[in-house]
Design an enzyme around this catalytic site. Structure first.
Site, PDB file in Angstrom:
ATOM      1  N   ASP A 177       0.892  -1.151   0.000  1.00 24.49           N
ATOM      2  CA  ASP A 177       0.000   0.000   0.000  1.00 24.49           C
ATOM      3  C   ASP A 177       0.929   1.199   0.000  1.00 24.49           C
ATOM      4  O   ASP A 177       1.549   1.503   1.024  1.00 24.49           O
ATOM      5  CB  ASP A 177      -0.887   0.007   1.264  1.00 24.49           C
ATOM      6  CG  ASP A 177      -1.863   1.176   1.239  1.00 24.49           C
ATOM      7  OD1 ASP A 177      -1.517   2.222   0.664  1.00 24.49           O
ATOM      8  OD2 ASP A 177      -2.956   1.050   1.806  1.00 24.49           O
ATOM      9  N   HIS A 178       1.030   1.851  -1.151  1.00 24.55           N
ATOM     10  CA  HIS A 178       2.103   2.845  -1.277  1.00 24.55           C
ATOM     11  C   HIS A 178       1.926   4.016  -0.314  1.00 24.55           C
ATOM     12  O   HIS A 178       2.880   4.723  -0.034  1.00 24.55           O
ATOM     13  CB  HIS A 178       2.262   3.313  -2.725  1.00 24.55           C
ATOM     14  CG  HIS A 178       1.142   4.163  -3.222  1.00 24.55           C
ATOM     15  ND1 HIS A 178      -0.014   3.638  -3.738  1.00 24.55           N
ATOM     16  CD2 HIS A 178       0.992   5.504  -3.268  1.00 24.55           C
ATOM     17  CE1 HIS A 178      -0.818   4.621  -4.083  1.00 24.55           C
ATOM     18  NE2 HIS A 178      -0.238   5.763  -3.808  1.00 24.55           N
ATOM     19  N   HIS A 240      -6.192   2.399   1.600  1.00 23.84           N
ATOM     20  CA  HIS A 240      -5.332   3.526   1.970  1.00 23.84           C
ATOM     21  C   HIS A 240      -5.836   4.257   3.209  1.00 23.84           C
ATOM     22  O   HIS A 240      -5.096   4.530   4.146  1.00 23.84           O
ATOM     23  CB  HIS A 240      -5.248   4.546   0.827  1.00 23.84           C
ATOM     24  CG  HIS A 240      -4.760   3.974  -0.462  1.00 23.84           C
ATOM     25  ND1 HIS A 240      -3.694   3.113  -0.525  1.00 23.84           N
ATOM     26  CD2 HIS A 240      -5.184   4.139  -1.730  1.00 23.84           C
ATOM     27  CE1 HIS A 240      -3.489   2.776  -1.799  1.00 23.84           C
ATOM     28  NE2 HIS A 240      -4.385   3.381  -2.538  1.00 23.84           N
TER      29      HIS A 240
END
Ligand code: NAD
Length: 484
Positions: A177-178, A240
């Site tokens: 999950d950037h 996110h």
């Protein structure tokens, strides 16, 4: 301010989907930047693997073009790109066919770290896992990196977890999950757990509410098919925003290490309150003068998928009982910005009288576009004539603090890919976390699906549907302005 770089051990990294959009825009530029920083040893190999008909020279040209377009020019001088491209190889293969896999197994060095980045559509994850296993590449120092979306609901996430678990140990699986790789997100943990100043105040006694906003100006063009099946809840909220919520709300882990951090995040998800229908607002953007509306973008006049969602939830534990968490995310909004705002309570009594107005400290963690942290404090307005109070920011914007070097701060993908090579899972989601997040999300989606509820329309370039403002007004609060 030079950043310290510790080189990683030699590795082979295979990017499945190495000719795709994510590889081109994020993964390859990130690897190049780490190469320029001296973190990638010269023996490392980066192998693009996809169905596209490239030979090695053709793929290297593709990589060079991507870097030239997407990496700051200051990093592209001299022969750096050529040196990087010498480390790059290509192999044509299909996740669902056997051709090419034996060749891949032969060029991968079994004695080193091997990372396989699944940058393909999720339907192919199981095929890739199975073929890696069958061709003897799943054991030892192998890691797989799995991109979102991780499942479509709880059942599909469980199925995917089970499929991967069939061939890989959980310690080998890196669900990316950037958002978690962003510098400010980690700074959030530093702020919370390395300072005495905030932690004593970090609870429902002192925090009035927390709001998290992820606003985008773009629509869904180019991703219409995927997006119309997902919507803002699945695309953003379940992953996110949930991760940001976890980091802001979790208890201090005993150590900054994978097991401890992920255990604490999981406890937050499990303590999340169900969301009542009246605490959710969903929207779809309308057409603007030069852009199509949501329904035309997806080519489905009856779509009930939301491009905007705002909701209120709570966390039922000792620290947070009674503190509302307001979350909103959407497309085609007024500005592109992502931030977490911790809004503290008003002082219990104002010695300055009613004229001084109401003031609250707000700690804002800005994730994009200009990463930084800002603390709003109340001071006296300068000048004679009584005590008037104003709110001013104590500002730590990375761009200002670091000057021109700000653009050299590693981006999320750089950090996360290097973490994969180092074998550090702290900033990656564990299987049980993902499942818990879906367990919370599924009933919320089921509520509106059962009713066949249509999202509200909102103007492109606005802050979202009017009702989203009402979600906070009715509690005597308001959203922070969406601005860059
Ligand atoms: P894309 O369609 O641009 O690229 C897909 C890649 O997969 C191409 O290289 C293609 O050749 C390869 N491919 C397709 N079918 C294949 C097969 N059968 N065997 C082997 N290779 C095959 O997709 P993308 O935008 O790069 O996205 C890749 C993954 O990353 C998806 O899961 C997506 O949801 C996720 N993701 C993308 C972004 C983004 O910004 N693009 C952001 C977050 C997550």
């Amino acid at each position: 301010m030079a950043t310290r770089v510790i080189p990683v051990d030699p590795f082979d990294l295979v990017v499945f989907g190495g000719t795709g959009d994510l590889a081109r825009r994020k993964i390859l530029p990130a690897l190049y930047r780490r190469f320029c920083a001296g973190q990638i040893p010269k023996e490392a190999n980066i192998i693009g693997a996809a169905r596209t008909d490239f030979d090695e020279a053709g793929y290297r040209a593709f990589v060079r073009d991507a870097i030239t377009e997407l990496v700051p020019a200051v990093l592209c001088a001299g022969d750096a790109i050529a040196a990087f491209c010498n480390r790059v190889h290509y192999i044509k293969l299909d996740a669902r066919e056997d051709d090419g896999w034996e060749t891949l197994a032969q060029i991968i060095n079994p004695d080193r770290i091997r990372a396989f980045y699944f940058s393909v559509r999720p339907e192919l994850f199981a095929d890739l896992a199975e073929r890696l296993y069958r061709h003897g590449m799943a054991s030892g120092e192998t890691r797989i990196v799995v991109e979102k979306p991780f499942g479509h609901d709880l059942a599909s996430a469980c199925e995917l977890n089970a499929t991967l678990a069939h061939h890989f140990d959980e310690t080998q699986i890196y669900r990316i999950d950037h958002y978690l790789g962003k510098e400010t997100v980690q700074n959030l943990m530093a702020i919370r757990f390395a300072n005495m100043l905030f932690e004593p105040l970090w609870n429902s006694q002192y925090v009035d509410h927390i709001q998290i906003t992820v606003a985008e100006t773009v629509g869904i063009a180019g991703r219409a098919e995927y997006y119309d099946r997902a919507g803002a809840m699945r695309d953003m909220m379940q992953n996110h925003m949930m991760q940001l919520l976890c980091l802001i709300a979790m208890e201090p882990p005993a150590k900054f290490e994978p097991g401890a951090v992920r255990d604490e995040k999981l406890k937050v998800i499990r303590a999340l309150d169900d969301v009542a229908p009246e605490d959710i607002v969903r929207g779809q953007y309308d057409a603007s003068s030069d852009k199509l509306g949501y329904l035309d973008d997806v080519g489905n006049a009856n779509s009930t998928t939301e491009s905007f969602i705002a909701l209120k939830t709570g966390i039922s534990n000792w620290r947070w009982a009674g503190t509302p968490f307001y979350l909103r995310t959407g497309k085609r909004l007024k500005a592109r910005t992502s931030e977490i705002a911790v809004v503290f309570k008003d002082a219990p009594h104002s010695i300055f009288g009613a004229d001084a107005g109401r003031h609250a400290n707000i700690l804002t963690i800005v994730l994009q576009p200009n990463e930084g942290i800002e603390l709003g404090v109340t001071i006296k307005e300068p000048g004679p004539g009584g005590m008037r109070l104003i709110d001013v920011p104590l500002d730590m914007s990375f761009a200002e603090t670091l000057g021109p070097e700000a653009e050299l701060v590693p981006d999320a993908y750089e950090r996360l890919i290097m973490d994969v090579i180092r074998g550090n899972q702290t900033l990656f989601m564990r299987g049980d976390e993902v499942e818990a997040a879906w367990r919370w999300t599924d009933p919320i989606i089921a509520q509106w699906q059962e009713k066949g509820e249509k999202p509200l329309r909102y103007e492109s370039g606005s802050p979202g549907p009017e009702d989203a403002l009402g979600l906070m007004y009715r509690d005597g609060r308001h959203w922070r302005e969406i601005r860059e």
